[in-house]
Design an enzyme around this catalytic site. Structure first.
Site, short mmCIF file in Angstrom:
data_model
loop_
_atom_site.label_atom_id
_atom_site.label_comp_id
_atom_site.label_asym_id
_atom_site.label_seq_id
_atom_site.Cartn_x
_atom_site.Cartn_y
_atom_site.Cartn_z
N GLN A 24 0.85 -1.21 0.00
CA GLN A 24 0.00 0.00 0.00
C GLN A 24 0.88 1.25 0.00
O GLN A 24 1.50 1.57 1.02
CB GLN A 24 -0.87 -0.03 1.26
CG GLN A 24 -1.78 1.16 1.45
CD GLN A 24 -2.33 1.22 2.87
OE1 GLN A 24 -1.79 0.59 3.79
NE2 GLN A 24 -3.39 1.97 3.06
N SER B 125 4.49 -1.35 4.29
CA SER B 125 4.65 -2.72 4.77
C SER B 125 4.79 -3.67 3.58
O SER B 125 4.02 -3.58 2.60
CB SER B 125 3.42 -3.16 5.57
OG SER B 125 3.20 -2.27 6.63
N SER C 63 0.97 6.42 2.65
CA SER C 63 1.61 7.40 3.54
C SER C 63 2.86 8.00 2.91
O SER C 63 3.58 7.32 2.17
CB SER C 63 2.03 6.74 4.86
OG SER C 63 0.94 6.13 5.48
N GLU D 7 -9.39 -1.51 5.45
CA GLU D 7 -8.17 -1.73 6.23
C GLU D 7 -8.51 -1.86 7.71
O GLU D 7 -8.02 -2.74 8.42
CB GLU D 7 -7.20 -0.57 6.01
CG GLU D 7 -5.92 -0.71 6.84
CD GLU D 7 -4.88 0.37 6.52
OE1 GLU D 7 -5.26 1.47 6.09
OE2 GLU D 7 -3.68 0.08 6.70
N GLU E 123 -6.05 8.23 17.82
CA GLU E 123 -6.59 9.60 17.97
C GLU E 123 -7.44 9.95 16.75
O GLU E 123 -8.56 10.47 16.88
CB GLU E 123 -5.45 10.62 18.10
CG GLU E 123 -4.63 10.53 19.37
CD GLU E 123 -3.58 9.41 19.35
OE1 GLU E 123 -3.35 8.82 18.28
OE2 GLU E 123 -3.00 9.10 20.41
C1 LIG Z 1 3.47 -1.07 11.57
C2 LIG Z 1 3.00 -0.02 10.58
C3 LIG Z 1 2.73 -0.39 9.28
C4 LIG Z 1 2.33 0.58 8.35
N1 LIG Z 1 2.10 0.18 7.05
C5 LIG Z 1 1.75 1.12 6.14
C6 LIG Z 1 1.59 0.74 4.76
O1 LIG Z 1 1.76 -0.43 4.38
N2 LIG Z 1 1.28 1.70 3.85
C7 LIG Z 1 1.08 2.99 4.22
O2 LIG Z 1 0.76 3.79 3.34
N3 LIG Z 1 1.24 3.40 5.51
C8 LIG Z 1 1.57 2.49 6.47
N4 LIG Z 1 1.75 2.87 7.78
C9 LIG Z 1 1.66 4.30 8.11
C10 LIG Z 1 0.45 4.70 8.93
O3 LIG Z 1 -0.71 4.68 8.15
C11 LIG Z 1 0.77 6.10 9.48
O4 LIG Z 1 1.86 5.98 10.36
C12 LIG Z 1 -0.41 6.70 10.21
O5 LIG Z 1 -1.45 7.01 9.32
C13 LIG Z 1 -0.01 7.97 10.99
O6 LIG Z 1 0.65 8.88 10.17
P1 LIG Z 1 2.06 9.50 10.60
O7 LIG Z 1 2.95 8.38 11.00
O8 LIG Z 1 2.50 10.41 9.52
O9 LIG Z 1 1.76 10.33 11.93
P2 LIG Z 1 1.15 11.80 12.01
O10 LIG Z 1 -0.05 11.88 11.13
O11 LIG Z 1 2.23 12.79 11.81
O12 LIG Z 1 0.65 11.83 13.51
C14 LIG Z 1 1.52 12.14 14.62
C15 LIG Z 1 0.67 12.18 15.88
O13 LIG Z 1 -0.31 13.24 15.78
C16 LIG Z 1 -1.62 12.73 16.02
N5 LIG Z 1 -2.59 13.40 15.16
C17 LIG Z 1 -2.44 13.70 13.84
N6 LIG Z 1 -3.55 14.31 13.38
C18 LIG Z 1 -4.41 14.40 14.42
C19 LIG Z 1 -5.73 14.94 14.57
N7 LIG Z 1 -6.38 15.49 13.54
N8 LIG Z 1 -6.31 14.84 15.80
C20 LIG Z 1 -5.66 14.27 16.85
N9 LIG Z 1 -4.41 13.76 16.77
C21 LIG Z 1 -3.80 13.83 15.57
C22 LIG Z 1 -1.53 11.25 15.66
O14 LIG Z 1 -2.52 10.51 16.32
C23 LIG Z 1 -0.13 10.89 16.12
O15 LIG Z 1 -0.12 10.60 17.49
C24 LIG Z 1 2.17 1.95 8.74
C25 LIG Z 1 2.44 2.30 10.07
C26 LIG Z 1 2.85 1.35 10.98
C27 LIG Z 1 3.14 1.76 12.39
#
Ligand SMILES: Cc1cc2nc3c(=O)[nH]c(=O)nc-3n(C[C@H](O)[C@H](O)[C@H](O)COP(=O)(O)OP(=O)(O)OC[C@H]3O[C@@H](n4cnc5c(N)ncnc54)[C@H](O)[C@@H]3O)c2cc1C
Length: 390
Positions: A109, A144, A112, A227, A360
């Site tokens: 996928q 992933s 991100s 998902e 969140e």
């Molecule tokens: C094990 C694992 C596998 C993954 N696999 C994939 C994959 O295969 N493909 C893919 O595309 N992505 C994948 N991801 C990514 C995942 O979808 C993102 O990490 C997730 O959507 C959060 O985005 P970010 O890491 O950019 O954090 P951010 O969006 O930067 O968030 C940082 C913090 O801010 C908080 N936050 C952000 N916006 C808000 C809001 N509006 N209100 C309250 N709190 C908020 C969040 O909850 C978090 O605590 C994976 C992640 C993990 C951990």
């Protein structure tokens, strides 16, 4: 016996799982409409109620039939498959669903990005039309299984001049195409289950576009709703999953028990059972259509429960629980929540409240779209994507 179980028996009489090569067996099962039985005829199913799937899978398992190793292709089966079914052309459905279901083609996928996770609609990977192709350049992250994948579901920015939710387009991307580079990203477990993926002028034929130009957000919503259900509402037997590992240790190691730990274990047992039954109910409701925002609640509860169970296991095991087998960088084919040691489970479960939408963000979805509470302020809704601060 239901009519479907009769069909399974007939199929098994004609296709001996002990002698037929694995892939031949799986392809024949797909062609007989006994793969995902709720899919349409010709695409691995027979438009049967979704609730029948578990019985069909159990009948094949009981006969010792090979399965399609769902743990290797969770993104394909749980997300790409339902999205291709919902938005694909006949040609795309015919081309992709069979090898996806049999596991011949594994999917990842590409959603991100470094600047677009929770706010996925901020994504910046550009796709520019060039004749019959699109030329795609950008960076994806946390992908992933990209190291095992032949195909990806990909969301791109095709029109930077309109507000962010409107200018996206969704593609099926061949991971072997020139210009794709996959680099491992080491995570808290020490392993590199996910990757960063660089796309440099990757040519994607327009025939691989899923949905209309500019409708990528709508298509991506279908993927994301699926998902959450595929992460949070996996069918489990009673006392299955991480709870099963914990109760096994509890039963086999009486010297570790204390009354306080017992209270907590029983509390978690009850939570796990309620969640398991709620998952059954959600999957039955899905018979009526595509998953909606209610899948988000399952996913939040699943993440919390896994973290509590793996934490209790570490406390139960004491020092033993703090040992960890191997910090070598490995690139696993699947996630294993039950076959590994307690330390791995504890660390890996931390990702459960991030992957597939953070807890969140999912709580925001539940409050707005299930409970009907007022929305978060969104000041960028009417601003062109190119004018947003980055
Ligand atoms: C094990 C694992 C596998 C993954 N696999 C994939 C994959 O295969 N493909 C893919 O595309 N992505 C994948 N991801 C990514 C995942 O979808 C993102 O990490 C997730 O959507 C959060 O985005 P970010 O890491 O950019 O954090 P951010 O969006 O930067 O968030 C940082 C913090 O801010 C908080 N936050 C952000 N916006 C808000 C809001 N509006 N209100 C309250 N709190 C908020 C969040 O909850 C978090 O605590 C994976 C992640 C993990 C951990």
């Amino acid at each position: 016996m239901t009519a479907l179980q009769d069909q399974v028996a007939e199929f098994l009489a004609a296709h001996d799982p002990k002698t037929l090569p694995r892939l031949d067996f799986l392809r024949a099962r797909f062609d007989a409409g006994l793969a995902w039985v709720y899919f349409p005829p010709g695409l691995g199913g027979q438009a049967a109620p979704r609730a029948e799937q578990a019985g069909v899978d159990a009948a094949f398992a009981e006969a010792g039939a090979p399965d399609n190793q769902p743990g290797r292709n969770t993104i394909g089966l749980g997300m790409a498959g339902p999205t291709i079914l919902a938005f694909g052309t006949d040609e795309q459905r015919k081309r992709h669903l069979r090898p996806l279901w049999t596991g011949e083609e594994v999917w990842c996928q590409l959603f991100s990005e470094p600047g677009a996770g929770s706010d996925l609609a901020a994504l910046a990977t550009r796709a520019v039309r060039d004749g019959d192709d699109w030329v795609v350049t950008g960076q994806k992250v946390w992908t992933s299984g990209a190291h095992n994948a032949q195909w990806a579901i990909l969301v791109t920015r095709t029109d930077p001049d309109v507000p962010k939710h409107q200018g996206m387009t969704y593609f099926l991307c061949d991971m072997t195409a020139p210009g794709i580079e996959v680099r491992p990203l080491r995570q808290i477990t020490g392993e590199a289950e996910f990757n960063e993926v660089f796309l440099t002028e990757v040519r994607i034929p327009d025939a691989h576009r899923l949905g209309a130009v500019g409708e990528g957000w709508k298509v991506a919503q279908t993927t994301l709703m699926n998902e959450r259900v595929s992460i949070g509402a996996v069918a489990q037997p009673r006392e299955g999953g991480m709870l099963g590992v914990l109760t096994k240790t509890w039963r086999e190691r009486p010297e570790l028990r204390t009354p306080q730990l017992r209270d907590r274990l029983v509390q978690l047992w009850v939570e796990a059972e309620s969640l398991r039954l709620a998952g059954d109910r959600l999957r039955q409701q899905l018979t009526a259509g595509a998953p909606g925002p209610e899948g988000s609640a399952m996913k939040v509860a699943f993440a919390e429960l896994n973290q509590k169970l793996s934490g209790l296991e570490i406390e139960l095991l004491g020092e033993e629980g703090l040992r960890y087998d191997d910090w070598t960088l490995r690139r696993p084919e699947s996630v294993d929540f039950t076959g590994r040691e307690a330390g791995y489970r504890y660390l890996r479960a931390k990702g459960n409240s991030i992957e597939g939408g953070t807890s969140e963000v999912l709580r925001n979805i539940i409050s707005e779209r299930v409970l009907g509470l007022p929305s978060e302020p969104r000041v960028d809704k009417d601003v062109a994507w190119k004018d947003l601060p980055r």
